[in-house]
Design a protein around this motif. Sequence first.
Motif, PDB file in Angstrom:
ATOM      1  N   TRP A 268      84.847   4.085  17.989  1.00 55.83           N
ATOM      2  CA  TRP A 268      84.575   4.296  19.491  1.00 55.83           C
ATOM      3  C   TRP A 268      83.132   4.699  19.977  1.00 55.83           C
ATOM      4  CZ3 TRP A 268      89.471   7.138  19.681  1.00 55.83           C
ATOM      5  CH2 TRP A 268      90.600   6.438  20.316  1.00 55.83           C
ATOM      6  N   GLU A 269      82.495   5.376  18.865  1.00 55.09           N
ATOM      7  CA  GLU A 269      81.014   5.697  19.269  1.00 55.09           C
ATOM      8  C   GLU A 269      80.043   4.821  19.693  1.00 55.09           C
ATOM      9  OE1 GLU A 269      82.780   6.228  16.740  1.00 55.09           O
ATOM     10  OE2 GLU A 269      81.657   6.650  14.900  1.00 55.09           O
ATOM     11  N   VAL A 270      80.247   3.622  19.023  1.00 57.45           N
ATOM     12  CA  VAL A 270      79.441   2.443  19.504  1.00 57.45           C
ATOM     13  C   VAL A 270      79.639   1.881  20.705  1.00 57.45           C
ATOM     14  CG1 VAL A 270      78.971  -0.116  18.660  1.00 57.45           C
ATOM     15  CG2 VAL A 270      79.841   1.727  16.749  1.00 57.45           C
ATOM     16  N   ASP A 271      80.771   2.123  21.343  1.00 57.26           N
ATOM     17  CA  ASP A 271      80.951   1.725  22.763  1.00 57.26           C
ATOM     18  C   ASP A 271      80.721   2.992  23.700  1.00 57.26           C
ATOM     19  OD1 ASP A 271      81.740  -0.776  22.331  1.00 57.26           O
ATOM     20  OD2 ASP A 271      83.638   0.231  21.164  1.00 57.26           O
ATOM     21  N   GLY A 272      80.085   3.976  23.315  1.00 58.88           N
ATOM     22  CA  GLY A 272      79.584   5.137  24.334  1.00 58.88           C
ATOM     23  C   GLY A 272      80.654   6.414  24.353  1.00 58.88           C
ATOM     24  N   VAL A 273      81.643   6.522  23.461  1.00 62.44           N
ATOM     25  CA  VAL A 273      82.430   7.584  23.239  1.00 62.44           C
ATOM     26  C   VAL A 273      81.647   8.658  22.530  1.00 62.44           C
ATOM     27  CG1 VAL A 273      84.625   8.556  22.795  1.00 62.44           C
ATOM     28  CG2 VAL A 273      84.541   6.151  23.583  1.00 62.44           C
ATOM     29  N   GLN A 274      81.683   9.889  23.072  1.00 60.69           N
ATOM     30  CA  GLN A 274      81.063  11.047  22.517  1.00 60.69           C
ATOM     31  C   GLN A 274      82.013  11.629  21.487  1.00 60.69           C
ATOM     32  OE1 GLN A 274      79.560  12.004  26.414  1.00 60.69           O
ATOM     33  NE2 GLN A 274      78.576  13.619  25.544  1.00 60.69           N
ATOM     34  N   MET A 275      82.028  11.292  20.233  1.00 63.54           N
ATOM     35  CA  MET A 275      82.878  12.056  19.370  1.00 63.54           C
ATOM     36  C   MET A 275      82.255  13.313  18.582  1.00 63.54           C
ATOM     37  SD  MET A 275      85.219   9.637  19.111  1.00 63.54           S
ATOM     38  CE  MET A 275      86.341  10.568  18.097  1.00 63.54           C
ATOM     39  N   VAL A 276      82.950  14.435  19.001  1.00 60.83           N
ATOM     40  CA  VAL A 276      82.361  15.953  19.000  1.00 60.83           C
ATOM     41  C   VAL A 276      83.366  16.899  18.047  1.00 60.83           C
ATOM     42  CG1 VAL A 276      81.051  15.944  21.163  1.00 60.83           C
ATOM     43  CG2 VAL A 276      83.076  16.725  21.085  1.00 60.83           C
ATOM     44  N   ASP A 277      82.897  17.977  17.662  1.00 56.84           N
ATOM     45  CA  ASP A 277      83.725  18.779  16.857  1.00 56.84           C
ATOM     46  C   ASP A 277      84.224  19.648  18.078  1.00 56.84           C
ATOM     47  OD1 ASP A 277      82.972  18.107  14.626  1.00 56.84           O
ATOM     48  OD2 ASP A 277      81.110  19.434  14.416  1.00 56.84           O
ATOM     49  N   ASP A 278      83.877  20.129  19.090  1.00 56.47           N
ATOM     50  CA  ASP A 278      84.530  21.088  20.021  1.00 56.47           C
ATOM     51  C   ASP A 278      84.328  20.516  21.324  1.00 56.47           C
ATOM     52  OD1 ASP A 278      85.604  23.095  21.418  1.00 56.47           O
ATOM     53  OD2 ASP A 278      84.064  24.431  20.799  1.00 56.47           O
ATOM     54  N   VAL A 279      85.251  19.963  21.941  1.00 58.79           N
ATOM     55  CA  VAL A 279      85.457  19.457  23.419  1.00 58.79           C
ATOM     56  C   VAL A 279      85.522  20.512  24.409  1.00 58.79           C
ATOM     57  CG1 VAL A 279      86.730  17.954  24.941  1.00 58.79           C
ATOM     58  CG2 VAL A 279      86.829  17.510  22.606  1.00 58.79           C
ATOM     59  N   ARG A 280      85.811  21.517  24.275  1.00 59.71           N
ATOM     60  CA  ARG A 280      85.937  22.593  25.273  1.00 59.71           C
ATOM     61  C   ARG A 280      84.941  22.794  26.256  1.00 59.71           C
ATOM     62  NH1 ARG A 280      88.684  27.160  21.786  1.00 59.71           N
ATOM     63  NH2 ARG A 280      87.435  25.853  20.412  1.00 59.71           N
ATOM     64  N   PRO A 281      83.473  22.909  25.939  1.00 62.43           N
ATOM     65  CA  PRO A 281      82.742  22.997  26.894  1.00 62.43           C
ATOM     66  C   PRO A 281      82.552  21.877  27.858  1.00 62.43           C
ATOM     67  CG  PRO A 281      81.850  23.380  24.673  1.00 62.43           C
ATOM     68  CD  PRO A 281      82.864  23.134  24.436  1.00 62.43           C
ATOM     69  N   PHE A 282      82.870  20.493  27.473  1.00 61.11           N
ATOM     70  CA  PHE A 282      82.675  19.500  28.215  1.00 61.11           C
ATOM     71  C   PHE A 282      83.853  19.526  29.078  1.00 61.11           C
ATOM     72  CE2 PHE A 282      80.448  18.473  24.411  1.00 61.11           C
ATOM     73  CZ  PHE A 282      79.389  18.090  24.792  1.00 61.11           C
ATOM     74  N   GLU A 283      85.073  19.682  28.775  1.00 61.56           N
ATOM     75  CA  GLU A 283      86.521  19.854  29.208  1.00 61.56           C
ATOM     76  C   GLU A 283      86.414  20.764  30.579  1.00 61.56           C
ATOM     77  OE1 GLU A 283      89.358  20.909  26.778  1.00 61.56           O
ATOM     78  OE2 GLU A 283      90.624  19.296  27.222  1.00 61.56           O
ATOM     79  N   THR A 284      85.960  22.023  30.387  1.00 59.93           N
ATOM     80  CA  THR A 284      85.781  23.136  31.094  1.00 59.93           C
ATOM     81  C   THR A 284      84.794  22.790  32.232  1.00 59.93           C
ATOM     82  OG1 THR A 284      86.134  24.420  29.243  1.00 59.93           O
ATOM     83  CG2 THR A 284      85.674  25.484  31.328  1.00 59.93           C
ATOM     84  N   MET A 285      83.636  22.182  31.780  1.00 57.33           N
ATOM     85  CA  MET A 285      82.536  21.548  32.612  1.00 57.33           C
ATOM     86  C   MET A 285      83.312  20.606  33.771  1.00 57.33           C
ATOM     87  SD  MET A 285      79.160  19.528  31.929  1.00 57.33           S
ATOM     88  CE  MET A 285      79.946  18.130  31.606  1.00 57.33           C
ATOM     89  N   LYS A 286      83.757  19.853  33.177  1.00 59.01           N
ATOM     90  CA  LYS A 286      84.456  18.443  34.110  1.00 59.01           C
ATOM     91  C   LYS A 286      85.572  19.139  35.154  1.00 59.01           C
ATOM     92  CE  LYS A 286      86.837  14.796  34.864  1.00 59.01           C
ATOM     93  NZ  LYS A 286      88.221  14.386  34.880  1.00 59.01           N
ATOM     94  N   LEU A 287      86.503  19.725  34.502  1.00 53.43           N
ATOM     95  CA  LEU A 287      87.648  20.581  35.216  1.00 53.43           C
ATOM     96  C   LEU A 287      87.213  21.407  36.407  1.00 53.43           C
ATOM     97  CD1 LEU A 287      90.179  21.348  32.501  1.00 53.43           C
ATOM     98  CD2 LEU A 287      90.465  20.036  34.505  1.00 53.43           C
TER      99      LEU A 287
END
Length: 485
Positions: A268-287
Amino acid sequence: MSLIQRIPATGQPSEIGIVHLGLGAFHRAHQAVYLQRHLNRHGTSEWGLCSANIRSNRTLVEQLRDQQGRYHVAEYLDSEQVVLREINVLREALYAGAGANELEQLLQRMAASQTRIVTLTVTEKGYCLSPSSGQLRSEDPLIAHDIEHPHAPRSAPGIVLEALRRRRAAGVPAFTVLCCDNMPDNGQRTRQAVSALAALQDQALAQWVEQEVAFPSCMVDRIVPAMDDESFGRLEQQLDCDDRAAVVCESFSQWVIEDNFPLGRPDWEVDGVQMVDDVRPFETMKLRMLNGSHSLLAYVGLLAGHESVFEAVSDGRLAGLIGRYMAEEAAPTLDMPAGIDLSVYANDLLARFANDSLQHRLRQIAMDGSQKLPQRWLLGAQQLLDQGRGIDCTALGVAAWIHYCTQPLPGRAAHVVDDPLSATFADLAGRFDGAARVDAFLALDEVFPPALVDDPAFREAVHRAYGALARDGVDSLLHSFATPN
Ligand code: CS2
């Protein structure tokens, strides 16, 4: 329209590797697009999709079957530039809701060893969890049904669990479960739903789920309004696209996924998906930043007479309100990795909301508020109060939500409140008025965490905002938010 780019589907999936529950517009315009890019790039792929509706919209499933799973996604950068993408990664569409007998087919597909990932967009309420605590609601009628009939389940957690049970019995390793709904810690919440249901059925299975199943979290983002006749008409006229399974969305898209897929995953990363160890900061920011602003625009904007997100942010007072909400009540609660500038993120969001090609109805966002408020506003409000900060924008949002749930919008006939708690709201509206109504709403512990409602500063702020709305009206209240201070 000056620039239309058409991207045909190229390639054919060799097998179905992902089963998805919740074949709505969001899934078709988000996950399916990433998988299509993957397929176009490779020419073939073992990550073809089988997607199912488990409760509503049989017509769409039939439409997609008639079209052999092919449909279009129109991605609008603005009213001048659009990409029209053809999708053919969807190999199978199923309807497993009431009155259909495709549940068995769906379960067999999920239990098949080729299926390595199961993804879900069943909306927040589809997990049958208490929105405030994240615990399984064992009294939910769907869960009660699934406890009685574990092999013919109706809830999303029940379907996932039955498929896992079959895999365990057949010695097939567990698929990875990837929740793509807007919930905090969405992997953990999904695990909670499936594990708690398993514990009510079969301890050994519950233990196996605990040990063997990966539930990575992810953050998904793309604005995808529900389709209506007007949007289909526009597609036909502007893009010559006569496709009743098509979807319209913005050109922006983001997907951040916790990289935990024991049976493998697409690159997926080749198509622009960010694969990370911890999603929480991104999830909370977006929510809190995006979805929190959306809900504020929805309840306050509807009270102010607006219909769509575009219309609402074109009203300087509402743009001021969400600008201030993001800067003063969302951003201070976030702890982001280096390199992420929240003021840039906030400005980008305002620009996305101002996309005049999307008819994103405020009523669509206003739906299911009881399921959305905790993660969008309330967890952050608690943090703000703990830090001694103000919560005026959030309190106005809560007051406007109570108003929306209990009274007709100004100048309009009574509306249907689309929410699992709508009967409770109607009951409270019939029994309480004014400040007593606010107290009755704040006592809804499925929505409001006890620590928050015990905080006098929170109660006072909501009472003040509700009183001012009732006394002075939304216009006068909004005036005070016109410019960020
Ligand atoms: C919206 C979301 O309907 C809603 O509640 O806030 O669907 C929003 O458009 C998406 O999360 C954007 O990624």
